[in-house]
Write an enzyme that holds these catalytic residues in place. Structure first.
Site, PDB file in Angstrom:
ATOM      1  N   GLU A 119     -11.225 -26.714 -10.106  1.00  0.00           N
ATOM      2  CA  GLU A 119     -10.829 -25.315  -9.964  1.00  0.00           C
ATOM      3  C   GLU A 119     -10.051 -25.083  -8.674  1.00  0.00           C
ATOM      4  O   GLU A 119     -10.446 -25.541  -7.594  1.00  0.00           O
ATOM      5  CB  GLU A 119     -12.048 -24.381  -9.961  1.00  0.00           C
ATOM      6  N   ASP A 124     -19.331 -25.418   6.665  1.00  0.00           N
ATOM      7  CA  ASP A 124     -18.466 -24.475   7.366  1.00  0.00           C
ATOM      8  C   ASP A 124     -19.156 -24.061   8.662  1.00  0.00           C
ATOM      9  O   ASP A 124     -20.308 -23.602   8.634  1.00  0.00           O
ATOM     10  CB  ASP A 124     -18.211 -23.247   6.471  1.00  0.00           C
ATOM     11  N   ASP A 165     -18.394 -21.667  12.075  1.00  0.00           N
ATOM     12  CA  ASP A 165     -17.483 -20.606  12.515  1.00  0.00           C
ATOM     13  C   ASP A 165     -17.897 -20.106  13.895  1.00  0.00           C
ATOM     14  O   ASP A 165     -19.075 -19.818  14.131  1.00  0.00           O
ATOM     15  CB  ASP A 165     -17.530 -19.462  11.497  1.00  0.00           C
ATOM     16  N   CYS A 181     -14.675 -13.887  24.670  1.00  0.00           N
ATOM     17  CA  CYS A 181     -14.239 -13.837  23.269  1.00  0.00           C
ATOM     18  C   CYS A 181     -15.367 -13.340  22.372  1.00  0.00           C
ATOM     19  O   CYS A 181     -16.537 -13.661  22.596  1.00  0.00           O
ATOM     20  CB  CYS A 181     -13.790 -15.224  22.791  1.00  0.00           C
ATOM     21  N   CYS A 234     -10.809 -19.069  22.625  1.00  0.00           N
ATOM     22  CA  CYS A 234     -10.098 -19.619  23.768  1.00  0.00           C
ATOM     23  C   CYS A 234     -10.519 -21.080  23.911  1.00  0.00           C
ATOM     24  O   CYS A 234     -11.395 -21.563  23.188  1.00  0.00           O
ATOM     25  CB  CYS A 234     -10.399 -18.837  25.046  1.00  0.00           C
ATOM     26  N   GLY A 260      -7.872 -23.164  10.645  1.00  0.00           N
ATOM     27  CA  GLY A 260      -6.640 -22.438  10.909  1.00  0.00           C
ATOM     28  C   GLY A 260      -6.824 -21.272  11.850  1.00  0.00           C
ATOM     29  O   GLY A 260      -5.856 -20.660  12.293  1.00  0.00           O
ATOM     30  N   ARG A 261      -8.086 -20.996  12.193  1.00  0.00           N
ATOM     31  CA  ARG A 261      -8.320 -19.854  13.055  1.00  0.00           C
ATOM     32  C   ARG A 261      -9.434 -20.087  14.067  1.00  0.00           C
ATOM     33  O   ARG A 261      -9.197 -20.284  15.237  1.00  0.00           O
ATOM     34  CB  ARG A 261      -8.629 -18.613  12.214  1.00  0.00           C
ATOM     35  N   GLY A 283     -12.699 -21.959  13.275  1.00  0.00           N
ATOM     36  CA  GLY A 283     -13.799 -22.795  12.847  1.00  0.00           C
ATOM     37  C   GLY A 283     -13.359 -24.122  12.279  1.00  0.00           C
ATOM     38  O   GLY A 283     -12.182 -24.485  12.325  1.00  0.00           O
ATOM     39  N   VAL A 284     -14.335 -24.858  11.748  1.00  0.00           N
ATOM     40  CA  VAL A 284     -14.078 -26.171  11.167  1.00  0.00           C
ATOM     41  C   VAL A 284     -14.797 -26.279   9.828  1.00  0.00           C
ATOM     42  O   VAL A 284     -15.824 -25.623   9.600  1.00  0.00           O
ATOM     43  CB  VAL A 284     -14.542 -27.309  12.105  1.00  0.00           C
ATOM     44  N   LEU A 329     -16.248 -21.805  -3.609  1.00  0.00           N
ATOM     45  CA  LEU A 329     -14.924 -22.287  -3.232  1.00  0.00           C
ATOM     46  C   LEU A 329     -14.785 -22.299  -1.710  1.00  0.00           C
ATOM     47  O   LEU A 329     -15.436 -21.527  -1.005  1.00  0.00           O
ATOM     48  CB  LEU A 329     -13.829 -21.399  -3.836  1.00  0.00           C
TER      49      LEU A 329
END
Length: 463
Positions: free
Chosen positions: A75, A144, A146, A158, A164, A197-198, A200-201, A373
């Site tokens: 999917e 995940d 974050d 932050c 940072c 992309g922001r 987290g991993v 997902l």
């Protein structure tokens, strides 16, 4: 905030994964506020998908050796924006070939791509199947982490989606603890880590046994990593005594990073000022009040404060606690009526402090269900324009140098029309993924296929 802290300030909050509760193929979702900087436009996405997206790497990985029966039942979901400020989320997409997937992505130009399970049937056939026929069968074990979940211990200024270089240091701590446990305690070998992309991993565990785990088994593995890190009202970290071997190993791994990145002024400053030292000593359980009173004048008096570094203060409090509990001569002794619970907590207190700041904080809901997902590796985060690149070396990884769509556009302008990601700043990330993860995975798949063929030949006598 300092200049370092202002290096990025993506203040909008956004979930990094997709909930598994959607039951319709497409749904309009609330739009997120637009970023002031131009980081991710339809034109930039079109450029990225048509020229740079590594479709072959994604296909080779998710087909596990060009197994089309596996890939065609996988999917995918797309979040598209047909008109400004109106997002449409489309689930249950599936594709037979790499070319079919590429054509759909280039045509739809999704703002976000998510990957789900391998089902019993092709997800795109969902509406032709009877209720309950479409069932998840295989799924990588995913995790995940974050930075939003570290807000209570981020002292760099932050919060939320802001990051940072100081608070990013929590991510290598999480990666190292989890990667070591997944390999040593569960025997997994094929683990890929990606930048979200922001802030987290994500981890994808791709061993055959990991893909076949039931939801119950996934829940149990996620639970293996869970530690009650306390709350705002009750900061006591719940730790068994003696420590589980995994947690003892995690402490040994995390303590040096805690000393380097959490205690000093260059980090979160936990022991960087007299005021912070006062607050730190106030964290000691009441049973250790004599230790607190012994250290207080040395740590909070300006004339004495600079006599020791944050690292030396950390070693000092550990030594004082140990001496206090062992009734060492010349040191205040622990009360004779101290309960076993109080004594155990004092013995675990250094571990408690390290874990409160550095132990991984997981979104267990991402890990425990096969039909959940997760954002596709190699796609682009719509708020930052950063590519969700593989993390090959977590120690050297810097989220602020990850290629963005505007940067990649400028690189392509200087190249000829046939150039692909191999001629851009994506090269080291994608080749690192190929060399350290994908090639070893493919090698094992080929070995198993060869062994199976030889075994079959031996059974039927075909030599």
């Amino acid at each position: 905030m300092t200049e370092m802290e202002l290096e990025t300030s993506f203040a909008e909050d956004e979930s990094e994964d997709v909930p598994n509760t959607a039951s319709v193929e497409a749904a309009v979702v609330s739009p997120a506020p637009a970023s002031k900087a131009v980081t991710c436009t339809p034109e930039l996405l079109k450029m990225y998908y048509s020229r740079l997206f590594p479709f072959s790497l994604l296909y080779d990985w998710l087909s596990y050796g060009s197994n089309t029966s596996v890939f065609s039942k996988r999917e995918f979901s797309f979040t598209i924006e047909p008109v400004p400020d109106e997002e449409i989320y489309i689930r249950y997409q599936s594709f037979t070939t790499q070319e079919e997937l590429a054509q759909a992505i280039v045509k739809r130009c999704p703002k976000k791509i998510d990957i789900g399970a391998v089902f019993s049937h092709s997800p795109k056939e969902k509406d032709t199947l009877q209720a309950g026929q479409l069932k998840p069968e295989l799924r990588e074990l995913v995790f995940d982490v974050d930075l939003t979940d570290y807000d209570g211990v981020r002292k760099c200024g932050c919060t939320g989606a802001q990051i940072c270089r100081v608070c990013w240091g929590f991510m290598p701590m999480a990666v190292k603890v989890m990667d070591q446990a997944l390999r040593e305690d569960f025997g997994f070998e094929h683990i890929a880590w990606f930048y979200s992309g922001r802030r987290g991993v994500h981890a994808w565990v791709c061993d055959e046994v990991a893909k076949s785990l039931t939801d119950e088994a996934r829940h149990a593995i996620a639970g293996y990593f869970e530690v009650n890190l306390g709350s705002e009202n009750n900061k006591e970290v719940q730790l068994a005594h003696p420590l589980h071997p995994m947690l003892a190993r995690a402490y040994e791994l995390l303590e040096p990073m805690f000393i380097d990145q959490v205690l000093p002024a260059s980090g979160h400053g936990l022991l960087a000022t007299p005021e912070n030292c006062q607050a730190f000593l106030d964290e000691l359980p009441e049973a250790a009040a004599p230790v607190r009173e012994k250290l207080l004048p040395h740590w909070t008096t300006p004339a004495k404060f600079n006599n020791t570094t944050p690292a030396e203060k950390w070693e000092s409090i550990k030594e004082h606690l140990s001496a206090f509990l062992s009734a060492k001569k010349g040191v205040a002794k622990a009360a004779k009526n101290m309960s076993t619970k109080e004594r155990n907590r004092l013995e675990n207190w250094p571990v408690e402090m390290v874990f409160r700041h550095g132990y991984p904080r997981l979104d267990v809901n991402v890990s425990k269900a096969r039909n959940h997902l997760l954002k596709s590796p190699f796609c682009v985060h719509p708020k930052t324009g950063r590519v969700c690149v593989p993390i090959v070396n977590v120690d050297s990884f810097n989220p602020f140098t990850v290629p963005t769509l505007p940067k990649l556009e400028q690189e392509l302008i200087k190249l000829d029309a046939s150039a692909d990601w191999k001629q851009t700043s994506l090269k080291d990330y994608f080749e690192g993924f190929e060399n350290t993860f994908l090639n070893p995975l493919m090698k094992e798949i080929r070995r198993k296929q060869r062994d199976a063929a030889e075994q079959k030949a031996a059974i039927i006598g075909d030599f």
